[in-house]
Scaffold this active site. Sequence first.
Site, PDB file in Angstrom:
ATOM      1  N   CYS A   1     -45.671   9.984   4.001  1.00 38.74           N
ATOM      2  CA  CYS A   1     -44.556   9.998   3.044  1.00 38.74           C
ATOM      3  C   CYS A   1     -45.087   9.957   1.622  1.00 38.74           C
ATOM      4  CB  CYS A   1     -43.731   8.724   3.176  1.00 38.74           C
ATOM      5  SG  CYS A   1     -42.957   8.529   4.736  1.00 38.74           S
TER       6      CYS A   1
ATOM      7  N   GLN B   1     -42.991  16.770  10.325  1.00 37.72           N
ATOM      8  CA  GLN B   1     -42.482  15.670  11.153  1.00 37.72           C
ATOM      9  C   GLN B   1     -41.010  15.484  10.823  1.00 37.72           C
ATOM     10  OE1 GLN B   1     -43.488  11.498  10.252  1.00 37.72           O
ATOM     11  NE2 GLN B   1     -44.299  11.373  12.331  1.00 37.72           N
TER      12      GLN B   1
ATOM     13  N   ALA C   1     -42.617  12.617   7.040  1.00 40.86           N
ATOM     14  CA  ALA C   1     -41.344  12.299   7.697  1.00 40.86           C
ATOM     15  C   ALA C   1     -40.191  12.866   6.877  1.00 40.86           C
ATOM     16  CB  ALA C   1     -41.196  10.795   7.841  1.00 40.86           C
TER      17      ALA C   1
ATOM     18  N   TYR D   1     -38.764   3.378  13.646  1.00 39.80           N
ATOM     19  CA  TYR D   1     -37.636   4.177  13.188  1.00 39.80           C
ATOM     20  C   TYR D   1     -36.675   4.378  14.373  1.00 39.80           C
ATOM     21  CZ  TYR D   1     -40.544   4.391   9.134  1.00 39.80           C
ATOM     22  OH  TYR D   1     -41.304   4.008   8.060  1.00 39.80           O
TER      23      TYR D   1
ATOM     24  N   ARG E   1     -55.527   8.834   5.443  1.00 41.58           N
ATOM     25  CA  ARG E   1     -56.017   8.409   4.134  1.00 41.58           C
ATOM     26  C   ARG E   1     -57.307   9.092   3.705  1.00 41.58           C
ATOM     27  NH1 ARG E   1     -55.222   2.297   5.729  1.00 41.58           N
ATOM     28  NH2 ARG E   1     -55.561   3.324   7.736  1.00 41.58           N
TER      29      ARG E   1
ATOM     30  N   SER F   1     -52.425  13.998   9.000  1.00 36.46           N
ATOM     31  CA  SER F   1     -51.387  13.138   9.560  1.00 36.46           C
ATOM     32  C   SER F   1     -50.199  13.072   8.592  1.00 36.46           C
ATOM     33  CB  SER F   1     -51.995  11.737   9.745  1.00 36.46           C
ATOM     34  OG  SER F   1     -51.341  11.025  10.752  1.00 36.46           O
TER      35      SER F   1
HETATM   36  C1  FMN Z   1     -49.104   6.843   2.276  1.00 36.45           C
HETATM   37  C2  FMN Z   1     -48.840   6.888   3.760  1.00 36.45           C
HETATM   38  C3  FMN Z   1     -47.637   7.409   4.223  1.00 36.45           C
HETATM   39  C4  FMN Z   1     -47.396   7.505   5.602  1.00 36.45           C
HETATM   40  N1  FMN Z   1     -46.250   8.117   6.052  1.00 36.45           N
HETATM   41  C5  FMN Z   1     -46.104   8.394   7.369  1.00 36.45           C
HETATM   42  C6  FMN Z   1     -45.072   9.260   7.833  1.00 36.45           C
HETATM   43  O1  FMN Z   1     -44.330   9.878   7.058  1.00 36.45           O
HETATM   44  N2  FMN Z   1     -44.946   9.415   9.181  1.00 36.45           N
HETATM   45  C7  FMN Z   1     -45.804   8.824  10.071  1.00 36.45           C
HETATM   46  O2  FMN Z   1     -45.645   8.995  11.274  1.00 36.45           O
HETATM   47  N3  FMN Z   1     -46.835   8.065   9.638  1.00 36.45           N
HETATM   48  C8  FMN Z   1     -47.024   7.877   8.327  1.00 36.45           C
HETATM   49  N4  FMN Z   1     -48.130   7.205   7.892  1.00 36.45           N
HETATM   50  C9  FMN Z   1     -49.174   6.861   8.858  1.00 36.45           C
HETATM   51  C10 FMN Z   1     -50.242   7.972   8.901  1.00 36.45           C
HETATM   52  O3  FMN Z   1     -49.727   9.190   9.395  1.00 36.45           O
HETATM   53  C11 FMN Z   1     -51.458   7.568   9.775  1.00 36.45           C
HETATM   54  O4  FMN Z   1     -51.000   7.419  11.090  1.00 36.45           O
HETATM   55  C12 FMN Z   1     -52.083   6.275   9.274  1.00 36.45           C
HETATM   56  O5  FMN Z   1     -52.312   6.347   7.885  1.00 36.45           O
HETATM   57  C13 FMN Z   1     -53.399   5.989   9.986  1.00 36.45           C
HETATM   58  O6  FMN Z   1     -54.301   7.022   9.782  1.00 36.45           O
HETATM   59  P1  FMN Z   1     -55.486   6.901   8.657  1.00 36.45           P
HETATM   60  O7  FMN Z   1     -56.216   5.637   8.961  1.00 36.45           O
HETATM   61  O8  FMN Z   1     -56.309   8.149   8.892  1.00 36.45           O
HETATM   62  O9  FMN Z   1     -54.837   6.863   7.326  1.00 36.45           O
HETATM   63  C14 FMN Z   1     -48.366   7.051   6.527  1.00 36.45           C
HETATM   64  C15 FMN Z   1     -49.549   6.496   6.044  1.00 36.45           C
HETATM   65  C16 FMN Z   1     -49.819   6.433   4.689  1.00 36.45           C
HETATM   66  C17 FMN Z   1     -51.133   5.893   4.200  1.00 36.45           C
END
Ligand code: FMN
Length: 383
Positions: A31, A105, A63, A188, A332, A28
């Site tokens: 950032c 993305q 992103a 956003y 994560r 996923s």
């Molecule tokens: C450190 C961090 C940075 C993230 N940056 C973005 C991002 O750039 N774009 C986005 O759509 N979601 C972002 N997310 C959300 C993740 O893509 C994901 O949807 C979210 O962490 C839930 O999934 P998980 O439980 O497997 O971590 C970010 C999440 C984390 C933890």
Amino acid sequence: MSSTNKSSLLFSELTLRGITLKNRIVVSPMCTYSCEDGMVNDWHLVQYGSFATGGAGLVVCEATGVEARGRLAPQCPGLWKDEQIEPWSRVTRFLKSQGCVPGIQIAHSGRKGSTVPTWVGRNSIHDKDGGWQTIGPTAEAFGADVWKVPKEATVEDIHQIKEAFVAAANRAVRAGFQVIELHFAHGYLVSTFLSSATNKRTDSYGGSLENRMRLGLEIAEGVRKTLPEAVVLGVRVSVTDYTDNGWDVTQTQEFAKRLKALNIDFLDCSSGGLVSDVNYNCLNTNEVHIKSAALIQREVGIPTGAVGKITDPHFAEQILQEGGATLIFIGRAFLNNPHWPYEAADALASEHTFKYPDQYDWCIGWKGFAKWRKDIHKDRNNN
Ligand SMILES: Cc1cc2nc3c(=O)[nH]c(=O)nc-3n(C[C@H](O)[C@H](O)[C@H](O)COP(=O)(O)O)c2cc1C
């Protein structure tokens, strides 16, 4: 789900347009706030490279601003100028060398731009300290520490932003990306146009659902039209913003139908991030994402991505087996263990379809070291 299942869906190939993913495991976008002037560097090569050697089928890089004003923080990557292409090419070349499909993305932060990296806080940055004038559908701040009031976008601004998305998508292709995800989620720019909680416009970009969807649909259409046929184009949405009278799953379904008609290849279902005073966000919930991914895939017939707190391979497999999604986005769990697919392949006994990098296969792979892996299973099962 049986732990001896030999034909796991998680580890089955998927072909979208001209691109074949070796499995359904997607990193996923996350950032990392590690650039200068939007240029990626060794950090990105090593981090994304580790997910590729770890066995992900697709990595969606973080992103990336379609214009400098569209970054979240000054340290976010960009694709708003040609100089940013070559550093990204280094990353895509390595991912491809590992049989991993490179995705990115592309994003515009809207009123949530000009903020400090999340590990520092959430605050807006003053212009005198390197911040910038943000932009949104309406001149209203996100709230809490993100106090910057965005400029209300004129129709000329909107056209310029659409062109920026198209140009950035084409730079992404030149950098070697094979999958592009449009970031229409998390409060956003585009998601603030979608929701009536943040879009108070009275022109053709505000008011009715049709008008609020217009910017997203025009971007999707403009980008799709100029991309090579083989490149996969997906969209990330927030299926709900958790506000009364805001954006919800029913409107998402309508949006999904319209995106499908524009030949968008998948919808990645997340949530939240639109306003500061709700209890839920994309990190602390997954129920609504996973239910919506299933509903939209079934009702609209567009492939969906499920995301949110998916750490257990059996759960990922179950979602796919039940037809709840086509792709499993994992965030994560990959930060915690960039080799998460190795563990998942063991858990789902997918030894016949999972291939370790040559450099490791001879010493930890199933072919040469079946006994070693079986002993790991035995040890785990006995504990
Ligand atoms: C450190 C961090 C940075 C993230 N940056 C973005 C991002 O750039 N774009 C986005 O759509 N979601 C972002 N997310 C959300 C993740 O893509 C994901 O949807 C979210 O962490 C839930 O999934 P998980 O439980 O497997 O971590 C970010 C999440 C984390 C933890």
